[in-house]
Design an enzyme around this catalytic site. Structure first.
Site, PDB file in Angstrom:
ATOM      1  N   LYS A 158       0.879  -1.263   0.004  1.00 14.93           N
ATOM      2  CA  LYS A 158      -0.131  -0.101  -0.038  1.00 14.93           C
ATOM      3  C   LYS A 158       0.783   1.068   0.051  1.00 14.93           C
ATOM      4  O   LYS A 158       0.641   2.262  -0.804  1.00 14.93           O
ATOM      5  CB  LYS A 158      -0.791  -0.096   1.291  1.00 14.93           C
ATOM      6  CG  LYS A 158      -1.897   1.166   1.425  1.00 14.93           C
ATOM      7  CD  LYS A 158      -2.996   0.827   2.589  1.00 14.93           C
ATOM      8  CE  LYS A 158      -3.388  -0.623   2.821  1.00 14.93           C
ATOM      9  NZ  LYS A 158      -4.124  -0.651   4.168  1.00 14.93           N
ATOM     10  N   LYS A 213       2.367  -3.859  11.069  1.00 15.81           N
ATOM     11  CA  LYS A 213       1.196  -3.776  11.680  1.00 15.81           C
ATOM     12  C   LYS A 213       1.198  -4.390  13.175  1.00 15.81           C
ATOM     13  O   LYS A 213       2.153  -5.145  13.180  1.00 15.81           O
ATOM     14  CB  LYS A 213       0.323  -4.841  10.794  1.00 15.81           C
ATOM     15  CG  LYS A 213      -1.282  -4.504  10.837  1.00 15.81           C
ATOM     16  CD  LYS A 213      -1.760  -3.376  10.055  1.00 15.81           C
ATOM     17  CE  LYS A 213      -3.349  -2.953  10.523  1.00 15.81           C
ATOM     18  NZ  LYS A 213      -3.679  -1.910   9.110  1.00 15.81           N
ATOM     19  N   SER A 273      -2.036   9.840   7.243  1.00 10.79           N
ATOM     20  CA  SER A 273      -0.764   9.720   8.331  1.00 10.79           C
ATOM     21  C   SER A 273       0.494  10.206   8.142  1.00 10.79           C
ATOM     22  O   SER A 273       1.159  10.839   8.702  1.00 10.79           O
ATOM     23  CB  SER A 273      -0.885   8.213   8.446  1.00 10.79           C
ATOM     24  OG  SER A 273      -1.762   7.659   9.546  1.00 10.79           O
TER      25      SER A 273
HETATM   26  P1  NAD Z   1     -13.861   0.188  13.346  1.00 12.12           P
HETATM   27  O1  NAD Z   1     -13.563  -0.644  14.461  1.00 12.12           O
HETATM   28  O2  NAD Z   1     -13.801   1.627  13.327  1.00 12.12           O
HETATM   29  O3  NAD Z   1     -15.253  -0.415  12.370  1.00 12.12           O
HETATM   30  C1  NAD Z   1     -15.266  -1.689  12.096  1.00 12.12           C
HETATM   31  C2  NAD Z   1     -16.883  -1.706  11.992  1.00 12.12           C
HETATM   32  O4  NAD Z   1     -17.185  -3.091  11.529  1.00 12.12           O
HETATM   33  C3  NAD Z   1     -17.775  -1.588  13.342  1.00 12.12           C
HETATM   34  O5  NAD Z   1     -18.896  -0.761  12.958  1.00 12.12           O
HETATM   35  C4  NAD Z   1     -18.077  -2.964  13.592  1.00 12.12           C
HETATM   36  O6  NAD Z   1     -19.229  -3.116  14.558  1.00 12.12           O
HETATM   37  C5  NAD Z   1     -18.201  -3.530  12.389  1.00 12.12           C
HETATM   38  N1  NAD Z   1     -17.971  -5.133  12.468  1.00 12.12           N
HETATM   39  C6  NAD Z   1     -17.397  -5.825  13.155  1.00 12.12           C
HETATM   40  N2  NAD Z   1     -17.425  -7.126  12.776  1.00 12.12           N
HETATM   41  C7  NAD Z   1     -18.549  -7.146  11.882  1.00 12.12           C
HETATM   42  C8  NAD Z   1     -19.020  -8.444  11.440  1.00 12.12           C
HETATM   43  N3  NAD Z   1     -18.594  -9.550  11.240  1.00 12.12           N
HETATM   44  N4  NAD Z   1     -19.918  -8.093  10.562  1.00 12.12           N
HETATM   45  C9  NAD Z   1     -20.344  -6.781  10.183  1.00 12.12           C
HETATM   46  N5  NAD Z   1     -19.531  -5.655  10.790  1.00 12.12           N
HETATM   47  C10 NAD Z   1     -18.666  -5.903  11.519  1.00 12.12           C
HETATM   48  O7  NAD Z   1     -12.556  -0.131  12.296  1.00 12.12           O
HETATM   49  P2  NAD Z   1     -12.063   0.625  10.848  1.00 12.12           P
HETATM   50  O8  NAD Z   1     -11.031   1.523  11.330  1.00 12.12           O
HETATM   51  O9  NAD Z   1     -13.146   1.343  10.360  1.00 12.12           O
HETATM   52  O10 NAD Z   1     -11.557  -0.569  10.112  1.00 12.12           O
HETATM   53  C11 NAD Z   1     -12.203  -1.333   9.203  1.00 12.12           C
HETATM   54  C12 NAD Z   1     -11.492  -2.030   8.108  1.00 12.12           C
HETATM   55  O11 NAD Z   1     -10.716  -0.953   7.374  1.00 12.12           O
HETATM   56  C13 NAD Z   1     -10.389  -2.945   8.648  1.00 12.12           C
HETATM   57  O12 NAD Z   1     -10.151  -3.992   7.707  1.00 12.12           O
HETATM   58  C14 NAD Z   1      -9.053  -1.891   8.701  1.00 12.12           C
HETATM   59  O13 NAD Z   1      -7.934  -2.720   8.564  1.00 12.12           O
HETATM   60  C15 NAD Z   1      -9.515  -1.247   7.552  1.00 12.12           C
HETATM   61  N6  NAD Z   1      -8.676   0.129   7.310  1.00 12.12           N
HETATM   62  C16 NAD Z   1      -8.776   1.126   8.593  1.00 12.12           C
HETATM   63  C17 NAD Z   1      -8.240   2.126   8.351  1.00 12.12           C
HETATM   64  C18 NAD Z   1      -8.508   3.124   9.215  1.00 12.12           C
HETATM   65  O14 NAD Z   1      -7.980   4.510   8.986  1.00 12.12           O
HETATM   66  N7  NAD Z   1      -9.139   3.372  10.430  1.00 12.12           N
HETATM   67  C19 NAD Z   1      -7.093   2.422   7.379  1.00 12.12           C
HETATM   68  C20 NAD Z   1      -6.986   1.384   6.414  1.00 12.12           C
HETATM   69  C21 NAD Z   1      -7.733   0.125   6.380  1.00 12.12           C
END
Ligand code: NAD
Length: 476
Positions: free
Chosen positions: A95, A107, A364
């Site tokens: 990425k 990570k 970031s």
């Molecule tokens: P988060 O914890 O804010 O949100 C995750 C959401 O998914 C929550 O609302 C949770 O309730 C829901 N969830 C969990 N298990 C579930 C399931 N089995 N079915 C349906 N919904 C479910 O996390 P986030 O930061 O939004 O990250 C989500 C994804 O994005 C991850 O794969 C993470 O690696 C990726 N990501 C996040 C960021 C970031 O800046 N936060 C950056 C790049 C990638």
């Protein structure tokens, strides 16, 4: 088909990597060097909580140090394991290379369900985990810089930054040891929503190319397109909010842990998000139908499917039934290698994770640069820019006076043109530029090479080439 074994997340990433390198001409030694995860540190530590000692397990993986610091989020979830953290670290390497953020990939993860602890307990646990990592330079402004991921956010990043600063009282760059901090603790405007914003910019860029849209069997722009989102957390909520409020897309389904809600007329993202915050799930939300088995809604008839929760949700068991012609992987690894093949054969276009969710690491990167330069973006230029624009407007006004014609620009032209860019505008501009350029680099390979049939392989080719170039430059 069900007899075929589903690979683990890390195996999936390796399979996709292998598929791409088979089309490249890398020396086998270098290929192996890029693929393998350099190191994974496992830590078990105890914290005294509720009158007893509780032991927690955490990981920090460093996939590639071709550039330092290495970068990658810290995840808090009960399901965290070494395989997952290593897969996520590898994705970070690719990425960062794809969007030209000058970092290697890393990570971290802690096996914990944050919902089981109160704020004070979480602070104790986070600080202790940060202590364990910082004392081994696995949190460090010039070596390893974490960020938020699933289950963590600004609050946890502020605790980590403070913990590092306490341990390194004379480090003037201490704040650059972690990104995704709140604004008042060295953060940057626009970081919270950056990943969701990046998903929006990625889709806008995709829809700028009629031939790409046609590959997904669609026409037109984002306006009116129907969307299903899985996970209304940080990434999913912001992506859904921006797409519905600013691009006229219709969010017709949202899948959460406790089920899904569907409304053909479009869901009110703000209202639903507020409901989830209050009730802990989507169940009971008015104005929509509730589906208990949320995963079924991944198969709902829609234009764009946005998995934004966790990995492996589109797999061998449901890939054939996914009907969306376009999937944008807001989460990391939501489509397994086997499912990827099934979808590719069906003609589904997948905008891959390493590109789609790169908005987070991009902003970031800006935050890290801000911390190292100790000055807010735009602070020096903003008023000077405004003064120069004012000169132009004054000249135009006196010119129109001299010609005896009244100059009547759009009412908001002057206000918009005269305003110098603040930090948020600069962050958005930098993010938009990054997402556009990275998409263009992928689509060029996708369109120019007959042996590259999908955007994911194109993304791997672009990023592996960059990592390889960096190793070659070091004489490896
Ligand atoms: P988060 O914890 O804010 O949100 C995750 C959401 O998914 C929550 O609302 C949770 O309730 C829901 N969830 C969990 N298990 C579930 C399931 N089995 N079915 C349906 N919904 C479910 O996390 P986030 O930061 O939004 O990250 C989500 C994804 O994005 C991850 O794969 C993470 O690696 C990726 N990501 C996040 C960021 C970031 O800046 N936060 C950056 C790049 C990638």
């Amino acid at each position: 088909m069900s007899a075929v074994k589903e690979p683990s997340f890390r195996e999936s990433v390796d399979l996709m990597f292998n598929r791409a390198v088979a089309l490249m001409d890398l020396p086998p030694g270098l290929e192996e060097k890029i693929r393998v995860c350099n190191a994974t540190y496992t830590v078990r530590f105890g914290v005294r909580l509720r009158g007893e000692m509780r032991t927690f397990t955490g990981y920090r993986s460093v996939h590639s140090e071709h550039m330092e610091p290495v970068k990658g989020g810290i995840r808090f979830a009960g399901s965290v394991n070494q395989d997952e953290v290593e897969a996520l670290a590898a994705l970070m390497t690719y990425k960062c290379a794809l969007v030209e953020a000058p970092f290697g990939g890393s990570k971290g993860g802690l096996c914990i369900d944050p919902r089981e602890y109160d704020e004070h307990e979480l602070e104790q646990i986070t600080r202790r985990f940060a202590y364990e990592l910082a004392k081994r330079d696995l949190i460090h402004p010039s070596q390893n810089v974490p960020a938020p991921d699933m289950g963590t956010g600004e609050r946890e990043m502020a605790w980590i930054a403070d913990q590092y600063a306490r341990m390194n009282t004379t480090d003037i760059n201490a704040r650059a040891c972690v990104t995704g901090k709140p604004l008042n603790a060295g953060g940057i405007s626009g970081r919270v929503e950056a990943t969701g914003r990046g998903v929006q910019y990625a889709l806008r860029e995709f829809f700028r190319y009629e031939e790409d849209v046609a590959k997904a069997g669609m026409t037109g722009k984002l306006k009116g397109k129907t969307v299903v989102v899985q996970g209304l957390g940080n990434v999913g909520y912001h992506a859904a909010k921006f797409l519905s409020e600013e691009d006229g897309s219709k969010i017709i389904g949202v899948i959460e842990r406790d089920g899904a809600v569907v409304s053909k007329n479009g869901l009110d993202v703000e209202g639903l998000h507020a409901w989830i915050m209050k009730h802990g799930g989507v169940k009971g939300y008015p104005d929509a139908s509730y589906v208990e088995n949320g995963a079924e809604v991944l198969e709902e008839d829609c234009d764009i499917l946005i998995p934004a929760a966790l990995e492996g949700v589109i797999n061998l068991s449901n890939a054939a039934r996914i009907t969306a012609p376009l999937i944008i992987e807001a989460a990391n690894g939501p489509v397994t290698a086997g499912a990827d093949e099934i979808l590719r054969d069906k003609g589904t276009v997948i905008i891959p994770d390493m590109y789609a969710n790169a908005g987070g690491v991009t902003v970031s990167y800006f935050e890290w640069v801000k911390n190292l330069s100790h000055i807010r973006f735009g602070r020096m230029q903003r008023r000077q820019e405004e003064a120069r624009h004012e000169l132009v407007v004054d000249q135009l006004e006196s010119l129109s006076d001299a010609m005896g014609k009244a100059w009547s620009p759009d009412p908001d032209f002057k206000q918009k043109y005269l305003r110098g860019a603040d930090e948020l505008e600069l962050v958005r501009s930098g993010l938009d530029d990054t997402m556009r350029i990275a998409y263009q680099s992928m689509r060029k390979v996708w369109h120019e090479r007959d042996d590259v049939v999908d955007l994911r392989t194109a993304a791997y080719l672009v990023s592996i080439e960059k990592v390889a170039a960096s190793y070659r430059a070091k004489g490896l």
